[in-house]
Design a protein around this motif. Sequence first.
Motif, PDB file in Angstrom:
ATOM      1  N   ILE A 126       0.852  -1.194   0.000  1.00  0.00           N
ATOM      2  CA  ILE A 126       0.000   0.000   0.000  1.00  0.00           C
ATOM      3  C   ILE A 126       0.884   1.238   0.000  1.00  0.00           C
ATOM      4  CG2 ILE A 126      -1.744   1.300   1.284  1.00  0.00           C
ATOM      5  CD1 ILE A 126      -2.680  -1.356   2.473  1.00  0.00           C
ATOM      6  N   PRO A 127       0.649   2.150  -0.940  1.00  0.00           N
ATOM      7  CA  PRO A 127       1.465   3.370  -0.967  1.00  0.00           C
ATOM      8  C   PRO A 127       1.346   4.158   0.340  1.00  0.00           C
ATOM      9  CG  PRO A 127       0.153   3.167  -2.961  1.00  0.00           C
ATOM     10  CD  PRO A 127      -0.316   2.106  -2.022  1.00  0.00           C
ATOM     11  N   ILE A 128       2.376   4.791   0.718  1.00  0.00           N
ATOM     12  CA  ILE A 128       2.540   5.669   1.876  1.00  0.00           C
ATOM     13  C   ILE A 128       2.540   4.890   3.199  1.00  0.00           C
ATOM     14  CG2 ILE A 128       1.676   7.674   3.146  1.00  0.00           C
ATOM     15  CD1 ILE A 128       0.539   8.649   0.450  1.00  0.00           C
ATOM     16  N   VAL A 129       1.525   4.082   3.498  1.00  0.00           N
ATOM     17  CA  VAL A 129       1.460   3.377   4.784  1.00  0.00           C
ATOM     18  C   VAL A 129       2.098   1.992   4.735  1.00  0.00           C
ATOM     19  CG1 VAL A 129      -0.559   4.636   5.609  1.00  0.00           C
ATOM     20  CG2 VAL A 129      -0.859   2.505   4.356  1.00  0.00           C
ATOM     21  N   GLY A 130       2.466   1.519   3.569  1.00  0.00           N
ATOM     22  CA  GLY A 130       3.065   0.193   3.434  1.00  0.00           C
ATOM     23  C   GLY A 130       4.317  -0.005   4.266  1.00  0.00           C
ATOM     24  N   PRO A 131       5.281   0.922   4.189  1.00  0.00           N
ATOM     25  CA  PRO A 131       6.475   0.761   5.026  1.00  0.00           C
ATOM     26  C   PRO A 131       6.161   0.775   6.524  1.00  0.00           C
ATOM     27  CG  PRO A 131       6.918   2.286   3.248  1.00  0.00           C
ATOM     28  CD  PRO A 131       5.448   1.991   3.196  1.00  0.00           C
ATOM     29  N   LEU A 132       5.112   1.475   6.917  1.00  0.00           N
ATOM     30  CA  LEU A 132       4.705   1.477   8.319  1.00  0.00           C
ATOM     31  C   LEU A 132       4.215   0.085   8.742  1.00  0.00           C
ATOM     32  CD1 LEU A 132       4.188   3.053  10.936  1.00  0.00           C
ATOM     33  CD2 LEU A 132       1.899   3.547  10.056  1.00  0.00           C
ATOM     34  N   PHE A 133       3.428  -0.564   7.868  1.00  0.00           N
ATOM     35  CA  PHE A 133       2.986  -1.933   8.160  1.00  0.00           C
ATOM     36  C   PHE A 133       4.185  -2.874   8.269  1.00  0.00           C
ATOM     37  CE2 PHE A 133      -1.310  -0.718   6.808  1.00  0.00           C
ATOM     38  CZ  PHE A 133      -2.055  -1.391   7.764  1.00  0.00           C
ATOM     39  N   MET A 134       5.147  -2.713   7.393  1.00  0.00           N
ATOM     40  CA  MET A 134       6.342  -3.549   7.422  1.00  0.00           C
ATOM     41  C   MET A 134       7.100  -3.360   8.732  1.00  0.00           C
ATOM     42  SD  MET A 134       8.077  -5.686   5.625  1.00  0.00           S
ATOM     43  CE  MET A 134       9.616  -6.192   4.955  1.00  0.00           C
ATOM     44  N   PHE A 135       7.243  -2.115   9.144  1.00  0.00           N
ATOM     45  CA  PHE A 135       7.960  -1.807  10.385  1.00  0.00           C
ATOM     46  C   PHE A 135       7.223  -2.360  11.606  1.00  0.00           C
ATOM     47  CE2 PHE A 135       8.707   1.072  14.006  1.00  0.00           C
ATOM     48  CZ  PHE A 135      10.059   0.859  14.176  1.00  0.00           C
ATOM     49  N   VAL A 136       5.921  -2.098  11.687  1.00  0.00           N
ATOM     50  CA  VAL A 136       5.134  -2.563  12.832  1.00  0.00           C
ATOM     51  C   VAL A 136       5.129  -4.085  12.909  1.00  0.00           C
ATOM     52  CG1 VAL A 136       2.772  -2.695  13.745  1.00  0.00           C
ATOM     53  CG2 VAL A 136       3.701  -0.505  13.018  1.00  0.00           C
ATOM     54  N   ALA A 137       4.936  -4.751  11.789  1.00  0.00           N
ATOM     55  CA  ALA A 137       4.894  -6.218  11.786  1.00  0.00           C
ATOM     56  C   ALA A 137       6.250  -6.803  12.167  1.00  0.00           C
ATOM     57  CB  ALA A 137       4.455  -6.734  10.424  1.00  0.00           C
ATOM     58  N   SER A 138       7.332  -6.226  11.675  1.00  0.00           N
ATOM     59  CA  SER A 138       8.646  -6.785  12.004  1.00  0.00           C
ATOM     60  C   SER A 138       9.002  -6.564  13.473  1.00  0.00           C
ATOM     61  CB  SER A 138       9.727  -6.223  11.087  1.00  0.00           C
ATOM     62  OG  SER A 138       9.886  -4.842  11.292  1.00  0.00           O
ATOM     63  N   ILE A 139       8.625  -5.436  14.045  1.00  0.00           N
ATOM     64  CA  ILE A 139       8.862  -5.207  15.476  1.00  0.00           C
ATOM     65  C   ILE A 139       7.969  -6.126  16.312  1.00  0.00           C
ATOM     66  CG2 ILE A 139       8.683  -3.515  17.352  1.00  0.00           C
ATOM     67  CD1 ILE A 139      11.113  -3.129  15.501  1.00  0.00           C
TER      68      ILE A 139
END
Length: 185
Positions: A126-139
């Motif tokens: 998902i554009p813009i929020v995609g990296p946030l999902f990646m960060f939250v899920a990996s943490i």
Amino acid sequence: MNKNQTPNFMYFALKSALLDKNIYRNFIQKEEVSIYSLIIVSISALSVSIGIQYRSRSIDLSEIGIDSYLIMMMAASSIFVGWMLWAYVSKVLCSYWGDGNDDFRKSIRTIGIAYSPGILMIFTGIPIVGPLFMFVASIWILISVTVAISAVNKIGIIKSLIPGILGWIMSWILVPWLIVGQYIF
């Protein structure tokens, strides 16, 4: 639920994502639930590869001769390699600190089911929020696996942070960068 009945993998995944320490005792006692760990890691790998595939569409990979499906396969394989590596690091370090009977199979089962927050990585495209999902899920995976290491090896959460963070760095930063990094970054 009947005490003799084994719950399905969604039950284990949800309890693991909610950081329930008691769920990992089932993974020590019942070897038949090993397939659930494989299912959860496979779903997480598929989620990561789909997210990266949509993310890589913004990069023209055809000019360097790489198919986007190859990137998906490399991303999924990096998740599996990272899972095995993290389990091995946990086994080696916790065999010194824990109760001394930790084996690789226990580590692989418990760390595998602790990958359940990785399902959120399907939203990384998902554009813009995609990296946030990646960060939250990996943490979230880091926290979940650290709780699993602590529960299974009967060590404190502080001691379990060492194999947790070391394994996380190796499996979520080093391995993906070595396998996929040259095409994504």
